[in-house]
Design an enzyme around this catalytic site. Sequence first.
Site, mmCIF file in Angstrom:
data_model
loop_
_atom_site.group_PDB
_atom_site.id
_atom_site.type_symbol
_atom_site.label_atom_id
_atom_site.label_comp_id
_atom_site.label_asym_id
_atom_site.label_seq_id
_atom_site.Cartn_x
_atom_site.Cartn_y
_atom_site.Cartn_z
ATOM 1 N N GLY A 25 83.412 -79.800 -6.218
ATOM 2 C CA GLY A 25 82.846 -79.470 -7.520
ATOM 3 C C GLY A 25 83.943 -79.488 -8.568
ATOM 4 O O GLY A 25 85.005 -80.101 -8.377
ATOM 5 N N SER A 26 83.706 -78.802 -9.662
ATOM 6 C CA SER A 26 84.669 -78.815 -10.760
ATOM 7 C C SER A 26 85.896 -77.974 -10.410
ATOM 8 O O SER A 26 85.820 -77.054 -9.586
ATOM 9 C CB SER A 26 84.005 -78.255 -12.019
ATOM 10 O OG SER A 26 83.607 -76.920 -11.779
ATOM 11 N N THR A 27 86.995 -78.277 -11.061
ATOM 12 C CA THR A 27 88.224 -77.514 -10.837
ATOM 13 C C THR A 27 88.010 -76.046 -11.212
ATOM 14 O O THR A 27 88.454 -75.133 -10.508
ATOM 15 C CB THR A 27 89.368 -78.145 -11.651
ATOM 16 O OG1 THR A 27 89.594 -79.459 -11.122
ATOM 17 C CG2 THR A 27 90.653 -77.340 -11.547
ATOM 18 N N GLU A 28 87.275 -75.819 -12.303
ATOM 19 C CA GLU A 28 87.055 -74.453 -12.772
ATOM 20 C C GLU A 28 86.308 -73.606 -11.723
ATOM 21 O O GLU A 28 86.737 -72.507 -11.361
ATOM 22 C CB GLU A 28 86.234 -74.535 -14.057
ATOM 23 C CG GLU A 28 86.227 -73.292 -14.876
ATOM 24 C CD GLU A 28 85.276 -73.438 -16.066
ATOM 25 O OE1 GLU A 28 84.703 -74.523 -16.264
ATOM 26 O OE2 GLU A 28 85.109 -72.433 -16.768
ATOM 27 N N GLY B 161 85.985 -74.357 -8.580
ATOM 28 C CA GLY B 161 86.835 -74.332 -7.387
ATOM 29 C C GLY B 161 87.821 -73.170 -7.431
ATOM 30 O O GLY B 161 88.057 -72.486 -6.422
ATOM 31 N N CYS C 155 83.505 -88.214 -9.454
ATOM 32 C CA CYS C 155 84.781 -87.504 -9.557
ATOM 33 C C CYS C 155 85.944 -88.470 -9.703
ATOM 34 O O CYS C 155 86.912 -88.196 -10.384
ATOM 35 C CB CYS C 155 84.981 -86.621 -8.333
ATOM 36 S SG CYS C 155 84.850 -87.558 -6.806
ATOM 37 N N GLU D 87 87.710 -80.266 -3.087
ATOM 38 C CA GLU D 87 87.642 -81.592 -3.723
ATOM 39 C C GLU D 87 87.187 -81.345 -5.159
ATOM 40 O O GLU D 87 86.039 -80.976 -5.382
ATOM 41 C CB GLU D 87 86.629 -82.488 -2.998
ATOM 42 C CG GLU D 87 87.001 -82.826 -1.575
ATOM 43 C CD GLU D 87 88.102 -83.868 -1.489
ATOM 44 O OE1 GLU D 87 88.490 -84.425 -2.531
ATOM 45 O OE2 GLU D 87 88.588 -84.110 -0.376
ATOM 46 N N LYS E 282 75.256 -74.908 0.988
ATOM 47 C CA LYS E 282 74.650 -74.479 -0.274
ATOM 48 C C LYS E 282 74.760 -75.663 -1.249
ATOM 49 O O LYS E 282 75.819 -75.928 -1.816
ATOM 50 C CB LYS E 282 75.398 -73.243 -0.820
ATOM 51 C CG LYS E 282 74.798 -72.706 -2.098
ATOM 52 C CD LYS E 282 75.584 -73.277 -3.242
ATOM 53 C CE LYS E 282 75.177 -72.950 -4.619
ATOM 54 N NZ LYS E 282 74.240 -73.879 -5.224
ATOM 55 N N GLU F 198 88.028 -84.032 -18.278
ATOM 56 C CA GLU F 198 86.987 -84.707 -17.494
ATOM 57 C C GLU F 198 85.663 -84.583 -18.230
ATOM 58 O O GLU F 198 85.170 -83.475 -18.461
ATOM 59 C CB GLU F 198 86.866 -84.060 -16.109
ATOM 60 C CG GLU F 198 85.863 -84.779 -15.242
ATOM 61 C CD GLU F 198 85.664 -84.134 -13.872
ATOM 62 O OE1 GLU F 198 85.468 -82.904 -13.814
ATOM 63 O OE2 GLU F 198 85.698 -84.863 -12.870
HETATM 64 P P1 NAD Z 1 80.214 -77.349 -10.227
HETATM 65 O O1 NAD Z 1 81.622 -76.959 -10.009
HETATM 66 O O2 NAD Z 1 79.515 -76.862 -11.425
HETATM 67 O O3 NAD Z 1 79.316 -76.884 -8.973
HETATM 68 C C1 NAD Z 1 79.659 -77.242 -7.649
HETATM 69 C C2 NAD Z 1 78.942 -76.298 -6.697
HETATM 70 O O4 NAD Z 1 79.476 -74.978 -6.860
HETATM 71 C C3 NAD Z 1 77.449 -76.193 -6.928
HETATM 72 O O5 NAD Z 1 76.777 -76.117 -5.693
HETATM 73 C C4 NAD Z 1 77.325 -74.881 -7.690
HETATM 74 O O6 NAD Z 1 76.055 -74.277 -7.560
HETATM 75 C C5 NAD Z 1 78.404 -74.059 -7.007
HETATM 76 N N1 NAD Z 1 78.886 -72.895 -7.768
HETATM 77 C C6 NAD Z 1 78.812 -72.667 -9.099
HETATM 78 N N2 NAD Z 1 79.360 -71.461 -9.399
HETATM 79 C C7 NAD Z 1 79.796 -70.934 -8.245
HETATM 80 C C8 NAD Z 1 80.460 -69.706 -7.901
HETATM 81 N N3 NAD Z 1 80.783 -68.800 -8.824
HETATM 82 N N4 NAD Z 1 80.771 -69.498 -6.614
HETATM 83 C C9 NAD Z 1 80.473 -70.402 -5.666
HETATM 84 N N5 NAD Z 1 79.828 -71.568 -5.933
HETATM 85 C C10 NAD Z 1 79.504 -71.838 -7.203
HETATM 86 O O7 NAD Z 1 80.211 -78.947 -10.131
HETATM 87 P P2 NAD Z 1 79.027 -79.936 -10.411
HETATM 88 O O8 NAD Z 1 78.687 -79.866 -11.867
HETATM 89 O O9 NAD Z 1 77.941 -79.738 -9.415
HETATM 90 O O10 NAD Z 1 79.750 -81.326 -10.067
HETATM 91 C C11 NAD Z 1 80.603 -81.964 -10.963
HETATM 92 C C12 NAD Z 1 82.069 -81.641 -10.674
HETATM 93 O O11 NAD Z 1 82.350 -81.888 -9.304
HETATM 94 C C13 NAD Z 1 83.028 -82.509 -11.442
HETATM 95 O O12 NAD Z 1 84.107 -81.743 -11.897
HETATM 96 C C14 NAD Z 1 83.505 -83.517 -10.405
HETATM 97 O O13 NAD Z 1 84.757 -84.100 -10.671
HETATM 98 C C15 NAD Z 1 83.532 -82.676 -9.181
HETATM 99 N N6 NAD Z 1 83.452 -83.525 -7.998
HETATM 100 C C16 NAD Z 1 84.572 -83.694 -7.233
HETATM 101 C C17 NAD Z 1 84.533 -84.542 -6.131
HETATM 102 C C18 NAD Z 1 85.739 -84.792 -5.265
HETATM 103 O O14 NAD Z 1 85.569 -85.296 -4.152
HETATM 104 N N7 NAD Z 1 86.939 -84.472 -5.694
HETATM 105 C C19 NAD Z 1 83.337 -85.202 -5.810
HETATM 106 C C20 NAD Z 1 82.227 -84.997 -6.626
HETATM 107 C C21 NAD Z 1 82.287 -84.143 -7.714
#
Ligand code: NAD
Length: 490
Positions: free
Chosen positions: A234-237, A239, A290, A256, A181, A390
């Site tokens: 994705g974001s910690t929140e 996650g 990230c 991650e 996804k 961040e």
């Molecule tokens: P995000 O957390 O907003 O979204 C990540 C994914 O989660 C997207 O596909 C989104 O559609 C999905 N998502 C959103 N709500 C969800 C829910 N309730 N249930 C399941 N999935 C859901 O992150 P973003 O804005 O796409 O990316 C930026 C963030 O990602 C930053 O915090 C960045 O640090 C982090 N990031 C981390 C790494 C790493 O390897 N540690 C790498 C890249 C990005």
Amino acid sequence: MTITQDVTTHDLFIDGVWTPPASGRTSERHSPGDGRLVGRYAKGDASDVDRAVAAARQAFDEGPWPTLAAPKRAAIMRRAADLLRERADEIGRGITLELGKPISMARNEVVLTAEVLDYYAALALDQRSDLISRHTDSALGLVLKEPLGVVGMITPWNFPLLLLSWKVAPALAAGCTMVAKPASLTPGSTLALADVLTEAGVPPGVYNVVTGGGGEVGAALAEHPGVDKIAFTGSTEVGQTVMRSAIGTVKKVSMELGGKSPNIVFADADLDQAVRGAYWGIFLNSGQACQAGSRLLVQREVHEEFVARLADLARSSRIGDPLDEKTQIGPLIDQSQLDTVLDYIAQGLSGGASLVAGGDRLDGDLAGGYFVAPTIFDNVSPSAAIAREEIFGPVLAVTPFDTAADAVRLANDSPYGLAAAVWSSNIDTALTTAKRLRAGTVWINAYHDAGLPFCMPMGGYKASGIGRELGREGLEHYLETKAVHLRLAR
Ligand code: NAD
């Protein structure tokens, strides 16, 4: 807004077939560089997730992928890597149009993705199980590694193909099946990978894609009883939300997450290299990385000179059309990210830090996109929001320090622990500092790249994640361990 020939409408990819979403709905993606329409994507929902998980479940339970001989799996993966290299221009262009990443970097993302597939194809050939003996004649033990099952993969928009490959490649090598996804802003390359894998010989049902919103498709995947593991970036929140959703069925999770990574420059560092490292450390991908080195800690003896040189470099950045080969820095991903970044800049200004470069949205020819000038704040208090949170944009917070102990204390004073860097010409200073940092990745005299391939694990301490991707550690997350106790005839 111009409608161009780049616009395509994409369905979902389920069980090896392009298929419309149950709802019949689509969403549109516009380029963050100039607002043009660049793609229409199926808006999947929970019923599409059900279909995709059923296909992945069947492909796992009935094969052939999980039990295919490793050399055959590896050959298919290498073929996929070759196909990606052949299509790097086209897939890279799609990434640039959706994300605004400069074209040279987007093309490189595709090439790096091919390398990840090659690396895990090699590991697929080298999977071993252990034989245990307790020096008795009556028993032996086998510790078997088996594919974990159906994996749900939820990915962000900033490196849409590369970060997906850190999941897909080890999952394929292990013999898992999967439902991906992608972020709703950048689904194109995840869908392109479906064509590549199919042409390479990956059987139907092994790799499925459901596009759509996070709260709908992502949540349905995280909760789904047919999914054995969620691999999330994705974001910690978000996650944390995904972990809560996964609890109900006790899924395995790897996470991650976000970061606020410190970049420490000692006075004895090679300052030319360190200035360039600090620049790319924060401004790569417009700060939307990230591991971005968003906190720069500089030893006081060289602080003033260092910041002046870095600010000069920031002011000379080549910012502009991401499709131009010469562009170094493109736009931010969307209006919401632009608003967030401008809000943090306003907080920096009102909080008393000194603005030494950037600080504004770019206008003129770039007014139609979400461009922000590379921004540097100096003398930032470690407690300021721009030093703690961040931002995910081109905003650097600089704080001077006196001793190595001060640098380590400042660096570790964060809820995150994803990455860090140390610049020093003294190996003792560099290594001692690296060992004291609470971060999953530490570079010495480099940032983002020390020329190493994908054999190095990557992941976060503290709120930056759970588990590791890449390296041998990255494969372990896609394997189950089974202990077989064997009683021998006496
Ligand atoms: P995000 O957390 O907003 O979204 C990540 C994914 O989660 C997207 O596909 C989104 O559609 C999905 N998502 C959103 N709500 C969800 C829910 N309730 N249930 C399941 N999935 C859901 O992150 P973003 O804005 O796409 O990316 C930026 C963030 O990602 C930053 O915090 C960045 O640090 C982090 N990031 C981390 C790494 C790493 O390897 N540690 C790498 C890249 C990005």
